[in-house]
Design a protein around this motif. Structure first.
Motif, PDB file in Angstrom:
ATOM      1  N   ILE A  91       0.861  -1.181   0.000  1.00 27.12           N
ATOM      2  CA  ILE A  91       0.000   0.000   0.000  1.00 27.12           C
ATOM      3  C   ILE A  91       0.899   1.233   0.000  1.00 27.12           C
ATOM      4  CG2 ILE A  91      -1.868   1.226   1.197  1.00 27.12           C
ATOM      5  CD1 ILE A  91      -2.667  -1.583   0.230  1.00 27.12           C
ATOM      6  N   CYS A  92       0.696   2.125  -0.984  1.00 26.40           N
ATOM      7  CA  CYS A  92       1.540   3.318  -1.121  1.00 26.40           C
ATOM      8  C   CYS A  92       1.271   4.291   0.032  1.00 26.40           C
ATOM      9  CB  CYS A  92       1.304   3.997  -2.471  1.00 26.40           C
ATOM     10  SG  CYS A  92      -0.280   4.863  -2.631  1.00 26.40           S
ATOM     11  N   PRO A  93       2.184   5.241   0.282  1.00 28.41           N
ATOM     12  CA  PRO A  93       2.012   6.202   1.385  1.00 28.41           C
ATOM     13  C   PRO A  93       0.707   7.001   1.296  1.00 28.41           C
ATOM     14  CG  PRO A  93       4.262   6.281   0.578  1.00 28.41           C
ATOM     15  CD  PRO A  93       3.490   5.394  -0.360  1.00 28.41           C
ATOM     16  N   GLU A  94       0.317   7.399   0.081  1.00 28.53           N
ATOM     17  CA  GLU A  94      -0.913   8.186  -0.063  1.00 28.53           C
ATOM     18  C   GLU A  94      -2.131   7.366   0.358  1.00 28.53           C
ATOM     19  OE1 GLU A  94       1.412   7.889  -2.495  1.00 28.53           O
ATOM     20  OE2 GLU A  94       2.215   9.927  -2.560  1.00 28.53           O
ATOM     21  N   CYS A  95      -2.190   6.116  -0.061  1.00 28.77           N
ATOM     22  CA  CYS A  95      -3.319   5.250   0.314  1.00 28.77           C
ATOM     23  C   CYS A  95      -3.277   4.911   1.794  1.00 28.77           C
ATOM     24  CB  CYS A  95      -3.340   3.988  -0.544  1.00 28.77           C
ATOM     25  SG  CYS A  95      -3.847   4.309  -2.260  1.00 28.77           S
ATOM     26  N   GLN A  96      -2.069   4.730   2.358  1.00 32.51           N
ATOM     27  CA  GLN A  96      -1.956   4.492   3.802  1.00 32.51           C
ATOM     28  C   GLN A  96      -2.565   5.653   4.575  1.00 32.51           C
ATOM     29  OE1 GLN A  96       2.003   3.318   5.241  1.00 32.51           O
ATOM     30  NE2 GLN A  96       2.460   2.690   3.134  1.00 32.51           N
ATOM     31  N   GLU A  97      -2.253   6.860   4.100  1.00 32.55           N
ATOM     32  CA  GLU A  97      -2.763   8.063   4.760  1.00 32.55           C
ATOM     33  C   GLU A  97      -4.294   8.108   4.678  1.00 32.55           C
ATOM     34  OE1 GLU A  97      -2.033  12.560   3.742  1.00 32.55           O
ATOM     35  OE2 GLU A  97      -0.140  11.582   4.289  1.00 32.55           O
ATOM     36  N   LYS A  98      -4.836   7.813   3.494  1.00 29.66           N
ATOM     37  CA  LYS A  98      -6.293   7.810   3.322  1.00 29.66           C
ATOM     38  C   LYS A  98      -6.946   6.740   4.203  1.00 29.66           C
ATOM     39  CE  LYS A  98      -6.120   9.447  -1.411  1.00 29.66           C
ATOM     40  NZ  LYS A  98      -6.175   9.028  -2.822  1.00 29.66           N
ATOM     41  N   LEU A  99      -6.305   5.564   4.270  1.00 25.80           N
ATOM     42  CA  LEU A  99      -6.851   4.481   5.082  1.00 25.80           C
ATOM     43  C   LEU A  99      -6.814   4.836   6.564  1.00 25.80           C
ATOM     44  CD1 LEU A  99      -5.339   1.415   3.197  1.00 25.80           C
ATOM     45  CD2 LEU A  99      -7.747   2.117   3.233  1.00 25.80           C
ATOM     46  N   ASP A 100      -5.746   5.535   6.996  1.00 20.71           N
ATOM     47  CA  ASP A 100      -5.653   5.975   8.399  1.00 20.71           C
ATOM     48  C   ASP A 100      -6.745   6.967   8.729  1.00 20.71           C
ATOM     49  OD1 ASP A 100      -3.506   4.349   8.944  1.00 20.71           O
ATOM     50  OD2 ASP A 100      -1.998   5.913   8.668  1.00 20.71           O
ATOM     51  N   VAL A 101      -7.070   7.855   7.791  1.00 18.62           N
ATOM     52  CA  VAL A 101      -8.124   8.849   8.003  1.00 18.62           C
ATOM     53  C   VAL A 101      -9.467   8.136   8.159  1.00 18.62           C
ATOM     54  CG1 VAL A 101      -9.424  10.713   6.903  1.00 18.62           C
ATOM     55  CG2 VAL A 101      -6.933  10.728   6.826  1.00 18.62           C
ATOM     56  N   VAL A 102      -9.710   7.111   7.360  1.00 16.31           N
ATOM     57  CA  VAL A 102     -10.977   6.367   7.427  1.00 16.31           C
ATOM     58  C   VAL A 102     -11.084   5.630   8.773  1.00 16.31           C
ATOM     59  CG1 VAL A 102     -12.280   4.462   6.409  1.00 16.31           C
ATOM     60  CG2 VAL A 102     -11.180   6.147   4.932  1.00 16.31           C
ATOM     61  N   LYS A 103      -9.968   5.079   9.246  1.00 13.12           N
ATOM     62  CA  LYS A 103      -9.978   4.341  10.517  1.00 13.12           C
ATOM     63  C   LYS A 103     -10.283   5.258  11.707  1.00 13.12           C
ATOM     64  CE  LYS A 103      -6.692   0.743   9.242  1.00 13.12           C
ATOM     65  NZ  LYS A 103      -5.345   0.228   9.497  1.00 13.12           N
ATOM     66  N   ASN A 104      -9.789   6.486  11.645  1.00 15.09           N
ATOM     67  CA  ASN A 104      -9.956   7.408  12.788  1.00 15.09           C
ATOM     68  C   ASN A 104     -11.210   8.139  12.671  1.00 15.09           C
ATOM     69  OD1 ASN A 104      -7.487   6.685  13.832  1.00 15.09           O
ATOM     70  ND2 ASN A 104      -6.401   8.185  12.599  1.00 15.09           N
TER      71      ASN A 104
END
Length: 144
Positions: free
Chosen positions: A131-144
Motif C-alpha cells: 500500500i503506497c504512502p498516499e493510500c496508507q494516509e487515506k486508510l488511516d483517516v478512514v480508521k480514525n
C-alpha cells in the motif's frame, strides 16, 4: 535520453514520425507507467489525428526493439515502461500506483538463477506489492 533513442531508431531505419516521437517522448518523460489509453489521451490534443491504434502500434514497435517493457497484470491491463536500465516495481494494491525500484543487490539475479538451475535467463522482472504512502494516509483517516 530522447535524442539517443531517436538515433537508435534512425540507425535501425525506423522512420521518425511526429506521433512516434511524441509517444517515445511521453514514455521517457512521464515516469508513470502509463496505459496506451493514457498516452493517447495525453497526446490527442496536440495531435488531433492520432488514433489509439497508432499509439498501440508504436508501443508494439518500441517493445519489440527493447525500448519499452510491457507490464501485464491480472486485470488485463498493460502498462508501459521506458526500459533504460534494469529495475523492478513496487505496486500499490489499493490504487495501482507503480514506483520504480533500483536495487543493485539484484543485479546478479540472472547469473544466480543460471548457476542454481542451469536456465539461460532471457529476461526477468520482480514486483513488490503493498500500500503506497498516499493510500496508507487515506486508510488511516478512514480508521480514525
Amino acid at each position: 535520453m530522447v535524442v539517443r533513442s531517436i538515433e537508435k531508431l534512425k540507425a535501425s531505419n525506423i522512420r521518425i514520425t511526429p506521433q512516434r516521437y511524441a509517444v517515445l517522448e511521453y514514455l521517457i518523460e512521464a515516469h508513470s507507467h502509463p496505459t496506451a489509453d493514457e498516452i493517447y489521451r495525453s497526446l490527442v490534443e496536440r495531435f488531433p489525428n492520432i488514433s489509439v491504434a497508432t499509439v498501440y502500434n508504436n508501443l508494439r514497435l518500441f517493445t519489440k526493439i527493447g525500448f519499452v517493457e510491457e507490464m501485464t497484470y491480472g486485470d488485463g491491463s498493460s502498462r508501459f515502461d521506458f526500459a533504460s536500465t534494469q529495475h523492478y516495481h513496487a505496486i500499490c494494491e489499493n490504487c495501482g500506483k507503480i514506483e520504480d525500484i533500483y536495487y543493485p543487490g539484484l543485479d546478479d539475479v540472472a547469473e544466480v538463477t543460471h548457476n542454481l538451475t542451469g536456465f539461460t535467463v532471457t529476461r526477468h522482472r520482480m514486483e513488490v506489492y503493498g500500500i503506497c504512502p498516499e493510500c496508507q494516509e487515506k486508510l488511516d483517516v478512514v480508521k480514525n
